[in-house]
Design a protein around this motif. Structure first.
Motif, PDB file in Angstrom:
ATOM      1  N   LEU A 213       0.894  -1.148   0.062  1.00 42.38           N
ATOM      2  CA  LEU A 213      -0.104  -0.090  -0.080  1.00 42.38           C
ATOM      3  C   LEU A 213       0.950   1.200   0.015  1.00 42.38           C
ATOM      4  N   ALA A 216       1.909   1.662  -3.228  1.00 43.78           N
ATOM      5  CA  ALA A 216       1.134   2.537  -4.180  1.00 43.78           C
ATOM      6  C   ALA A 216       0.893   4.149  -4.099  1.00 43.78           C
ATOM      7  N   ALA A 217       0.841   4.459  -2.723  1.00 40.36           N
ATOM      8  CA  ALA A 217       0.683   5.621  -2.525  1.00 40.36           C
ATOM      9  C   ALA A 217       2.035   6.609  -2.925  1.00 40.36           C
ATOM     10  N   LEU A 220       1.717   6.777  -6.803  1.00 40.48           N
ATOM     11  CA  LEU A 220       0.707   7.868  -6.986  1.00 40.48           C
ATOM     12  C   LEU A 220       1.215   9.115  -6.993  1.00 40.48           C
ATOM     13  N   TYR A 221       2.053   9.465  -5.946  1.00 45.88           N
ATOM     14  CA  TYR A 221       2.216  10.923  -5.735  1.00 45.88           C
ATOM     15  C   TYR A 221       3.537  11.118  -6.604  1.00 45.88           C
ATOM     16  N   LYS A 224       3.427  11.794 -10.970  1.00 41.92           N
ATOM     17  CA  LYS A 224       2.778  12.901 -11.679  1.00 41.92           C
ATOM     18  C   LYS A 224       3.815  13.559 -12.622  1.00 41.92           C
TER      19      LYS A 224
ATOM     20  N   ILE B  45      -4.246   6.692  -0.349  1.00 44.74           N
ATOM     21  CA  ILE B  45      -4.064   6.115  -1.839  1.00 44.74           C
ATOM     22  C   ILE B  45      -5.157   6.761  -2.663  1.00 44.74           C
ATOM     23  N   LEU B  48      -4.883  10.252  -3.362  1.00 48.07           N
ATOM     24  CA  LEU B  48      -3.957  10.802  -4.198  1.00 48.07           C
ATOM     25  C   LEU B  48      -4.124  10.285  -5.802  1.00 48.07           C
ATOM     26  N   PHE B  49      -5.127   9.124  -5.815  1.00 48.83           N
ATOM     27  CA  PHE B  49      -5.634   8.655  -7.069  1.00 48.83           C
ATOM     28  C   PHE B  49      -6.628   9.588  -7.789  1.00 48.83           C
ATOM     29  N   TRP B  51      -6.347  13.107  -6.986  1.00 52.74           N
ATOM     30  CA  TRP B  51      -5.571  13.836  -7.506  1.00 52.74           C
ATOM     31  C   TRP B  51      -4.987  13.707  -8.910  1.00 52.74           C
ATOM     32  N   ARG B  52      -4.356  12.364  -9.235  1.00 56.65           N
ATOM     33  CA  ARG B  52      -3.896  12.278 -10.355  1.00 56.65           C
ATOM     34  C   ARG B  52      -4.745  11.923 -11.505  1.00 56.65           C
ATOM     35  N   PHE B  53      -5.868  11.465 -11.123  1.00 55.43           N
ATOM     36  CA  PHE B  53      -6.919  11.248 -12.128  1.00 55.43           C
ATOM     37  C   PHE B  53      -8.206  11.947 -11.761  1.00 55.43           C
TER      38      PHE B  53
END
Lengths: 228, 360
Positions: A213, A216-217, A220-221, A224, B45, B48-49, B51-53
């Motif tokens: 997890l 994943a976090a 994702l950050y 970008k 998560i 952030l998800f 935020w990205r999409f």
């Protein structure tokens, strides 16, 4: 997979990476006192080596961003996802191979057994992914290499302290333990603890899940798209 | 680099961060080891998800379902439902907050949670309203800017059309003059010319008839001259144009003495240039009257084969004054630019306005 190939070759060319990847693990794997199952500091030290290796590998993505190489790369029909995925895959492969070599040598020297070896490899690999993702997220926050390095060294000592590298996590007070739980190093320690105690219960898998997890976090950050 | 964040977006992020921080503090204060951390991580998560999409707003439902399922393991986690409601309200899709509403109605109908959700909903709606307002303000600004540019370009087109129209008028007027001379006076003169030629031949043979024809020819010539005079009289404009208009302007200026001199051949300057020169002189003299304590005004008109230059100077510069072009002068500058000329000003020792226009 051109980007993957280049990232792979490029990483192996750097001396700092080679030292972190192959010299340090081999140096500590032969120090017998580190690897007793009762007081296995070595397992955690090796985790820190992975952390540093991941940081120095991901550095090349930051260099790409700083020097504007990434702008030229994105001029080609390459998606951000491809670029990051192939780079990180190359880095992960390097760490993964090194982990396998390390665990095989360790097993031969200290008789860890098949199940423990597999679990160690799984733990270290998922931690490597978390470290790579963390480094990626970390580097995406900074514009200068010096700044990033300076703060990273503070953060990493904090992570080592709270993640049970120097003090066993069972000895930490509850308050500090809950702060430590916010870093992947804590969960590496946790999983290694259960491996060393040969207790194959849910706690081991929970640690793996939480590290996943975290990855994943951070991914994702850090993923970008940033062009500078 | 991406576009910069607006204030309501920043407040939105800070609000969510505060929520997460409060959840973390709650987690450290109340037992629950791993369930709380799992919840924190999953929410992070998902956040952030989104935020990205940003388009995947429906993931808010997953947020709430995760919170609701964890709340059976760790009761305190239900309070973070407020964050989901807040986000749903801010994103303008209140239907996505339904799981929280159902949960509250079923398990905790009257209590702190209900209050918290209502507060968050209001905060979210307020932020949502703010963002909508800002959006519409930006749209209005864009619209305004577009209209401004359209007006500007229309103005330029009109100025260009003005020049073209003056030329067209000149050409049509010229062809009218040509037609008038050809149709009326021309015929008479040609007839007289032919009669005189006949008279020349008849002189020796038939003197009587020759004299008759000679008189007729003179009559025709007289009528032709009359028609030319008439045409010229009809063509003369009633209003003064050209240099006469400038002279009239300077003569009527009574604020202070004015010295207006003209050098060069004024006939070379087209009508559309005279219009600009006249406006220019008028503007300069108005400015003298309004702003300067002038003792004397000197105006000079120089006409060379290629350019015409009007220079208006006055000695009434105020100390420590600075000059910016006003609306009238800016309009004039645009009109001059439309015909390829230029208007400049300086306030070194005397105030000076110079207008230079090309003669095409």
């Amino acid at each position: 997979m051109t980007i993957f190939l280049f990232a792979f070759i490029r990483s192996l060319r750097r001396k700092s990476t080679l030292v972190a990847m192959f010299v340090l693990p081999l140096a500590i794997v032969f120090i017998r006192t580190l690897w007793t199952l009762e007081n296995g500091r070595g397992f955690l030290f090796y985790g820190m080596i992975i952390m540093f290796a991941a940081f120095s590998l991901v550095r090349s993505i930051m260099i790409d961003r700083m020097t504007g190489t990434v702008v030229r790369i994105f001029a080609a029909p390459v998606a951000t996802f491809q670029y990051l995925f192939q780079n990180l895959l190359a880095f992960w492969l390097i760490i993964g191979v090194q982990t396998i070599v390390f665990v095989v040598i360790g097993s031969a020297l200290y008789g860890w057994g098949i199940e423990m070896a597999v679990r160690l490899i799984l733990s270290y690999n998922i931690f490597a992914v978390a470290s790579l993702a963390f480094s990626l997220a970390w580097n995406s926050m900074f514009r200068s290499k010096v700044m990033s390095d300076a703060i990273f060294s503070i953060i990493i000592s904090l992570m080592a302290l709270l993640g049970g590298i120097f003090i066993p996590i069972s000895m930490l007070p509850d308050f500090l333990r809950k702060i430590g739980m916010l870093f992947p190093t804590y969960w590496l320690s946790n999983s290694l603890l259960f491996i060393q105690d040969k207790e194959w219960n849910g706690q081991y898998w929970l640690s793996i899940l939480i590290m996943f997890l975290f990855s994943a976090a951070f991914l994702l950050y850090g993923s970008k798209r940033r062009l500078e | 680099m991406g576009k910069s964040m607006s204030l309501h977006e920043k407040i939105f992020i800070v609000y969510r961060m505060m929520g997460m921080l409060l959840l973390y503090i709650l987690w450290t204060k109340t037992g629950s080891d791993v369930a709380g951390l799992f919840l924190l991580l999953s929410l992070l998560i998902l956040m952030l998800f989104r935020w990205r999409f940003p388009k995947l707003k429906w993931t808010l439902i997953i947020d709430q379902l995760v919170v609701i399922s964890i709340s059976f393991l760790w009761g305190n986690s239900q309070y973070i439902l407020a964050l989901g409601v807040f986000e749903a309200a801010y994103l303008g899709c209140p239907l996505f907050a339904l799981p929280s509403v159902f949960y509250t109605v079923l398990y905790n109908p009257e209590g702190f949670l209900f209050l918290l959700l209502t507060q968050s909903a209001f905060a979210g709606i307020a932020l949502w309203g703010w963002s909508k307002q800002q959006e519409s303000a930006f749209r209005n600004m864009d619209e305004e800017r577009r209209r401004y540019y359209e007006t500007e370009s229309l103005k330029q087109e009109l100025l260009a059309a003005n020049v073209q129209m003056v030329r067209m008028v000149e050409l049509s007027e010229r062809s009218r003059i040509a037609r008038e001379i050809h149709d009326d006076a021309g015929h008479e003169i040609v007839a007289a010319y032919m009669s005189l030629q006949t008279v020349q031949a008849l002189f020796e043979t038939d003197a009587v008839e020759a004299e008759e024809m000679f008189c007729e020819a003179i009559e025709r010539l007289g009528s032709g001259i009359c028609k030319i005079r008439e045409a010229v009289h009809n063509l003369t404009p009633l209003t003064e144009i050209g240099v006469a208009a400038l002279h009239r302007l300077s003569d009527r200026f009574s604020h202070c003495p004015i010295n207006f001199t003209v050098y060069g051949d004024t006939s070379k300057v087209s009508a559309y240039l005279w219009v600009i020169l006249e406006a220019c002189l008028k503007e300069a003299l108005t400015n003298v009257m309004r702003h300067a304590d002038a003792k004397i005004v000197r105006a000079t008109l120089d006409i060379t084969p290629c350019i015409v230059r009007l220079c208006v100077e006055n000695d009434g510069v105020r100390k420590n004054s600075y000059f910016t072009a006003g609306l009238g002068l800016r309009n004039l500058q645009q009109r001059a630019a439309a015909v390829g000329g230029n208007i400049s000003t300086s306030i070194a020792e005397s105030f000076r306005l110079v207008c230079v226009l090309p003669i095409l």
